[in-house]
Design an enzyme around this catalytic site. Structure first.
Site, PDB file in Angstrom:
ATOM      1  N   GLU A 177      38.899  50.148  45.290  1.00 45.97           N
ATOM      2  CA  GLU A 177      39.288  50.532  43.933  1.00 45.97           C
ATOM      3  C   GLU A 177      38.676  51.881  43.562  1.00 45.97           C
ATOM      4  O   GLU A 177      39.338  52.736  42.954  1.00 45.97           O
ATOM      5  CB  GLU A 177      38.861  49.450  42.940  1.00 45.97           C
ATOM      6  N   GLU A 200      39.353  39.621  47.643  1.00 48.52           N
ATOM      7  CA  GLU A 200      39.327  38.868  46.380  1.00 48.52           C
ATOM      8  C   GLU A 200      40.190  37.614  46.442  1.00 48.52           C
ATOM      9  O   GLU A 200      39.844  36.571  45.875  1.00 48.52           O
ATOM     10  CB  GLU A 200      39.781  39.760  45.217  1.00 48.52           C
TER      11      GLU A 200
END
Length: 257
Positions: free
Chosen positions: A111, A131
């Site tokens: 990210e 995730e």
């Protein structure tokens, strides 16, 4: 300037922002995220480009799961928005940012990398979004930024299956614009930053702030925005001087790379 989790070094007009949690594979704690925000908010006016690097063998192994707390929905929302605001200062700050990638670029590390404008990876780099297997979802802007690099289908596959991309496959997929030999990503990132720093500041600003918006606008809106930005950029005194230099033979011509 030195922070517990961030080291800032200035080399002329280049800022080097180094994640300094090597013992944790530069995992992103809240303190580190806030230090990133503060660093990019307060870059000296003399800085023209920045490089983000990670101390040790990894760029960033993602969220520091030791900080993952029992949050209710509202707390989780505000925590995610804090990350969004911090990484917006990277992507939408005053100068172009180059990420020097090596080792793990995982979860929150991806990210962060996706918030940079250029990514240089060396051959040790690998990319993952674990995730999905941990019962959580990206919260640092990844669902917005990462599909713009690799597409929704690839990101969905990574999160559903735990797929890991190596450096070569990652470059082909679009994670990085440059792939260099092991140990040379930082040097190449500095080289690119130095080249970028010689551009007209208003042109760099337009590329950072106008181009992404134009790309998301309907065509007729995009053409109009382009015309406005083009007119503004070419009216700058530095732009006029650069065009004169080219017309009068003082600037180099484009050649094959």
């Amino acid at each position: 300037m030195t922070h517990t989790d961030i080291q800032l070094e200035l080399r002329g007009d280049i800022a080097i922002v180094r994640l300094a949690r090597a013992g944790k594979r530069n995992a992103l704690s809240d303190a580190l995220i806030l230090a990133l925000r503060d660093t990019f908010q307060n870059l000296p006016d003399t800085v023209r480009a920045a490089v983000i690097d990670g101390e040790g063998p990894h760029f960033c192994a993602g969220l520091d799961l030791s900080e993952l707390k029992e949050r209710d929905a509202g707390q989780g929302l505000h925590h995610s928005r804090m990350w969004h605001a911090a990484l917006d200062h990277v992507q939408q700050g005053p100068v172009p940012v180059i990420a020097a990638l090596h080792g793990a670029v995982v979860g929150g590390g991806l990210e962060l990398a996706s918030a940079c404008h250029i990514r240089v990876a060396d051959t040790t780099t690998f990319y993952a979004l674990p995730e999905g297997s941990r019962g959580i979802f990206v919260g640092g802007g990844g669902s917005v930024r990462i599909p713009k690099l690799i597409g929704v289908a690839r990101m969905t596959d990574m999160m559903l299956t735990g797929r890991v991309y190596n450096a070569e496959d990652g470059e082909r997929a679009g994670f990085a614009q440059y792939l260099v030999p092991e140990g040379t990503a930082f040097d190449r990132a500095i080289e690119l930053a130095q080249r970028i720093a010689t551009n007209a500041p208003l042109t760099n600003y337009a590329l950072m702030h106008a181009l992404p918006r134009i790309a998301e606008q309907p065509a007729d809106h995009g053409f109009f925005t382009e015309a406005l930005i083009s007119g503004i950029a070419q009216s700058a005194p530095e732009a006029k001087e650069r065009v004169r230099d080219f017309l009068e033979g003082r600037a180099g011509k484009v050649t094959k790379g």
